[in-house]
Write an enzyme that holds these catalytic residues in place. Sequence first.
Site, PDB file in Angstrom:
ATOM      1  N   ALA A  49     -10.449  -9.247 -18.631  1.00  0.00           N
ATOM      2  CA  ALA A  49     -10.600  -9.156 -20.087  1.00  0.00           C
ATOM      3  C   ALA A  49      -9.429  -9.829 -20.800  1.00  0.00           C
ATOM      4  CB  ALA A  49     -10.662  -7.685 -20.490  1.00  0.00           C
ATOM      5  N   LYS A  64     -10.737  -6.105 -27.342  1.00  0.00           N
ATOM      6  CA  LYS A  64     -10.762  -6.373 -25.898  1.00  0.00           C
ATOM      7  C   LYS A  64     -12.078  -7.077 -25.569  1.00  0.00           C
ATOM      8  CE  LYS A  64      -9.960  -4.134 -21.409  1.00  0.00           C
ATOM      9  NZ  LYS A  64      -9.465  -2.928 -20.723  1.00  0.00           N
ATOM     10  N   ASP A 174      -7.600   4.412 -12.664  1.00  0.00           N
ATOM     11  CA  ASP A 174      -6.812   3.170 -12.549  1.00  0.00           C
ATOM     12  C   ASP A 174      -5.436   3.406 -13.174  1.00  0.00           C
ATOM     13  OD1 ASP A 174      -6.203   0.543 -11.896  1.00  0.00           O
ATOM     14  OD2 ASP A 174      -7.114  -0.294 -13.702  1.00  0.00           O
ATOM     15  N   ASN A 179      -1.001   0.887 -16.947  1.00  0.00           N
ATOM     16  CA  ASN A 179      -1.995   1.367 -17.911  1.00  0.00           C
ATOM     17  C   ASN A 179      -1.520   2.595 -18.696  1.00  0.00           C
ATOM     18  OD1 ASN A 179      -3.844  -0.669 -17.521  1.00  0.00           O
ATOM     19  ND2 ASN A 179      -4.825   0.362 -15.788  1.00  0.00           N
ATOM     20  N   ASP A 191      -6.870   1.509 -20.982  1.00  0.00           N
ATOM     21  CA  ASP A 191      -7.660   0.837 -19.940  1.00  0.00           C
ATOM     22  C   ASP A 191      -8.516   1.822 -19.145  1.00  0.00           C
ATOM     23  OD1 ASP A 191      -8.614  -1.194 -18.420  1.00  0.00           O
ATOM     24  OD2 ASP A 191      -6.715  -1.762 -17.510  1.00  0.00           O
TER      25      ASP A 191
HETATM   26  N1  LIG Z   1      -4.733  -0.234 -27.858  1.00  0.00           N
HETATM   27  C1  LIG Z   1      -3.699  -1.005 -27.480  1.00  0.00           C
HETATM   28  N2  LIG Z   1      -2.577  -1.050 -28.235  1.00  0.00           N
HETATM   29  C2  LIG Z   1      -1.526  -1.842 -27.868  1.00  0.00           C
HETATM   30  N3  LIG Z   1      -1.535  -2.627 -26.769  1.00  0.00           N
HETATM   31  C3  LIG Z   1      -2.641  -2.632 -25.982  1.00  0.00           C
HETATM   32  C4  LIG Z   1      -3.783  -1.825 -26.295  1.00  0.00           C
HETATM   33  N4  LIG Z   1      -4.722  -2.039 -25.358  1.00  0.00           N
HETATM   34  C5  LIG Z   1      -4.206  -2.925 -24.496  1.00  0.00           C
HETATM   35  N5  LIG Z   1      -2.959  -3.299 -24.854  1.00  0.00           N
HETATM   36  C6  LIG Z   1      -2.090  -4.271 -24.138  1.00  0.00           C
HETATM   37  O1  LIG Z   1      -2.891  -5.195 -23.411  1.00  0.00           O
HETATM   38  C7  LIG Z   1      -2.692  -5.073 -22.006  1.00  0.00           C
HETATM   39  C8  LIG Z   1      -3.993  -5.212 -21.266  1.00  0.00           C
HETATM   40  O2  LIG Z   1      -4.902  -4.199 -21.656  1.00  0.00           O
HETATM   41  P1  LIG Z   1      -5.821  -3.424 -20.615  1.00  0.00           P
HETATM   42  O3  LIG Z   1      -4.979  -2.737 -19.612  1.00  0.00           O
HETATM   43  O4  LIG Z   1      -6.791  -2.604 -21.384  1.00  0.00           O
HETATM   44  O5  LIG Z   1      -6.604  -4.629 -19.979  1.00  0.00           O
HETATM   45  P2  LIG Z   1      -6.674  -5.254 -18.516  1.00  0.00           P
HETATM   46  O6  LIG Z   1      -5.751  -4.556 -17.585  1.00  0.00           O
HETATM   47  O7  LIG Z   1      -6.627  -6.717 -18.637  1.00  0.00           O
HETATM   48  O8  LIG Z   1      -8.116  -4.858 -18.319  1.00  0.00           O
HETATM   49  P3  LIG Z   1      -9.024  -4.525 -17.091  1.00  0.00           P
HETATM   50  O9  LIG Z   1      -8.122  -4.009 -15.998  1.00  0.00           O
HETATM   51  O10 LIG Z   1      -9.940  -3.489 -17.654  1.00  0.00           O
HETATM   52  O11 LIG Z   1      -9.675  -5.818 -16.789  1.00  0.00           O
HETATM   53  C9  LIG Z   1      -2.069  -3.689 -21.842  1.00  0.00           C
HETATM   54  O12 LIG Z   1      -1.297  -3.593 -20.692  1.00  0.00           O
HETATM   55  C10 LIG Z   1      -1.254  -3.537 -23.105  1.00  0.00           C
HETATM   56  O13 LIG Z   1       0.001  -4.178 -22.967  1.00  0.00           O
HETATM   57 MG   LIG Z   2      -4.763  -2.721 -17.543  1.00  0.00          MG
END
Ligand SMILES: Nc1ncnc2c1ncn2[C@@H]1O[C@H](COP(=O)(O)OP(=O)(O)OP(=O)(O)O)[C@@H](O)[C@H]1O
Ligand SMILES: [Mg+2]
Length: 236
Positions: A49, A64, A174, A179, A191
Amino acid sequence: MLTVPKTQKEEWKTYKNVFDQHSLLILEKFRSQGHYDELKSPLALGKEANIFSAMKGEDEVIIKIYRLENCNFNKMYQYIAPDARFFGVKKRRRLVIFAWVQREYRNLLKAREVIKVPTPMAVRDNVLIMEFIGRHGEPAPQLKDSPPKDPKKFYRKVKDNIRALYRAELVHADLSEFNILNFEEEPVFIDFSQGTTTAHPHAEEFLRRDVKNIVRYFGKQGLKLDEEREYEDIVK
Ligand SMILES: Nc1ncnc2c1ncn2[C@@H]1O[C@H](COP(=O)(O)OP(=O)(O)OP(=O)(O)O)[C@@H](O)[C@H]1O
Ligand SMILES: [Mg+2]
């Protein structure tokens, strides 16, 4: 026909590698419905994502966007098929991804009843909008980049969160220092796409893994914790 305002078009051009046609359509829908006004900046361009911040009036929100093309939907299917809430989901790429995003949205809604998480605001297909965790335009750092000042105190809050989720019949699945955001010394779990109900056949295994990751991280912060004891303490 998709009509995109010029400024928005310019903005999107910058990120043309991350937006496919479908995502653009959903983004434009969300914008026209007032869920956000304009994109601000990419926060994380991940494997599954891409995360952007966007302005909504004076406030910031998080958008996202799951990749429709190069994401591991086979793995997603494996995880989501045994989830009773998604029984019968067809093994078709888009449908699996959409179900995955729905699951993250629903998990956040449920989790927010018992712990601090980003409030989910809108979801459609592969796009999720949620509350921005941070202050003055600065997102709260991940715990991995911002170790707690008082590890013992922070750990207790993390443990309380895991327990509260468990009592609400939810397992994050996870959980790690990646996270969890350290928002002014308060943990905020994020996440939730892998989150399952405690009825999931692998729920116990997932919870044990979450506890293991957390115990390992706080071990590095100097706490002496026994994984098994911590687990038993959470589920008792
Ligand atoms: N609501 C939020 N507010 C501030 N920062 C956020 C928020 N959501 C995500 N982030 C930032 O974006 C990063 C990535 O988000 P997230 O962990 O949801 O996605 P991902 O690990 O890429 O996703 P996935 O593992 O589901 O593919 C987080 O580590 C954080 O730094
Ligand atoms: Mg993540």
